[in-house]
Design a protein around this motif. Structure first.
Motif, short mmCIF file in Angstrom:
data_model
loop_
_atom_site.label_atom_id
_atom_site.label_comp_id
_atom_site.label_asym_id
_atom_site.label_seq_id
_atom_site.Cartn_x
_atom_site.Cartn_y
_atom_site.Cartn_z
N ARG A 16 -5.74 -3.36 15.99
CA ARG A 16 -5.46 -2.17 15.18
C ARG A 16 -5.63 -2.47 13.69
O ARG A 16 -6.17 -1.67 12.93
N LYS A 17 -5.16 -3.66 13.29
CA LYS A 17 -5.26 -4.07 11.88
C LYS A 17 -6.73 -4.13 11.46
O LYS A 17 -7.12 -3.62 10.40
N ASP A 20 -8.30 -0.63 11.37
CA ASP A 20 -7.78 0.10 10.20
C ASP A 20 -8.52 -0.33 8.93
O ASP A 20 -8.98 0.51 8.15
N SER A 23 -11.99 1.19 9.01
CA SER A 23 -12.05 2.62 8.71
C SER A 23 -11.74 2.93 7.25
O SER A 23 -12.18 3.94 6.71
N TRP A 24 -10.99 2.02 6.59
CA TRP A 24 -10.67 2.22 5.17
C TRP A 24 -11.78 1.69 4.26
O TRP A 24 -11.69 1.79 3.04
#
Length: 302
Positions: A16-17, A20, A23-24
């Motif tokens: 997930r990290k 994330d 996506s950022w």
């Protein structure tokens, strides 16, 4: 909660990290997280405690590691033809989260990462402190021979544009004679450390003389000099095989900045690993007069 459930939970959090960050638009952080997780999954696949995961689960973990490497490669090389998209990677979240119960077909036609070392950024020097037994656990074979290298041909010429050929002549090292299967990886990075070109590997060097390893190979930089962005640099990573540890290690690196591109010979300094593509924390490898010796040829189509 059992140890294996805690491990899976940790892998899911890391996944997930990474996605994330991805996506950022924090690509450097995403690449680091993907590579670290890929190595953790590889450790799970090679776990000596075979009761933790079934063979099918190990196969799926290996395939997830492959996908993480593919996504990492896509982020590092903007010219990659086989792009692995973020939305595809996100399809694997449920699999990694439920690896102990997942019983469907894997969504992508990929092969598990081979049984070998996946070295996350900065981990090589830590690995070298491991004892031989731990370092070799689960490894079934050494890296494949790199005798032929992966050097690419020169790009077609364009009017008014300049191409750069770099001849890697030799590298000076105090323990040159002890290096097994030495070769050089050449990459072109922007100011943030991201790939501008595909990485190229030289063939394995076969001639050693005193404190020198001789390459005498030409590398064609896969971008016109005028198209290289401000702050870019060409990196040279010297690598060699460690039979006791069963992995190929980066021993040192060097780099050439844009203002150093000019015809003729050039001698550049060697720095301690891990390779710092952002050029922020550089440490010279040695105080001795040992360097990487190159020769540059510029080709301009007028």
């Amino acid at each position: 909660m059992s140890d294996v459930n805690r491990t899976v939970q940790k892998w899911h959090a890391s996944f997930r990290k990474g996605t994330d960050f991805d996506s950022w638009g924090q690509l450097v952080e995403a690449i680091d997280e993907y590579q670290i997780l890929a190595r953790q999954l590889q450790k799970g696949v090679q776990s000596t405690n075979s009761s933790d995961f079934t063979e099918e689960q190990k196969k799926n973990l290996g395939k997830i590691a492959t996908c993480l490497e593919m996504r990492s490669a896509s982020l590092q090389c903007t010219q990659s033809k086989e792009e692995f998209k973020l939305e595809d990677l996100k399809k694997l979240e449920l699999i990694i989260q439920n690896i102990l119960t997942y019983n469907k077909e894997f969504p992508f036609d990929v092969q598990p990462v081979p049984l070998r070392r996946i070295l996350a950024p900065g981990e090589e020097e830590n690995l070298e402190l491991e004892d031989d037994a731990a370092a070799g656990a689960g490894s079934t074979e050494a890296f494949p021979p790199r005798a032929t290298g992966t050097l690419l041909p020169r790009l077609p010429s364009e009017p008014g544009m300049t191409l750069l050929t770099l001849r890697i002549e030799k590298i000076g090292l105090k323990d040159a004679g002890q290096c097994i299967d030495p070769y050089m990886s050449i990459s072109v990075k922007d100011v943030n450390g991201l790939d501008l070109n595909p990485m190229q590997d030289t063939p394995v060097a076969t001639r050693k003389e005193d404190t020198y390893i001789h390459f005498n190979v030409e590398v064609e930089i896969q971008k016109h000099v005028e198209k290289l962005p401000k702050g870019a640099a060409i990196f040279f990573e010297f690598k060699h095989y460690k039979p006791k540890k069963r992995f190929t290690s980066t021993k040192c690196f060097a780099f050439m900045e844009m203002d150093e591109i000019k015809p003729g010979p050039i001698v550049i300094e060697l720095y301690k690993k891990p390779t710092d593509f952002k050029r922020k924390k550089l440490q010279l490898l040695t105080k001795k007069p040992l360097y990487l010796h190159l020769h540059q040829t510029l080709h301009k189509d007028s």
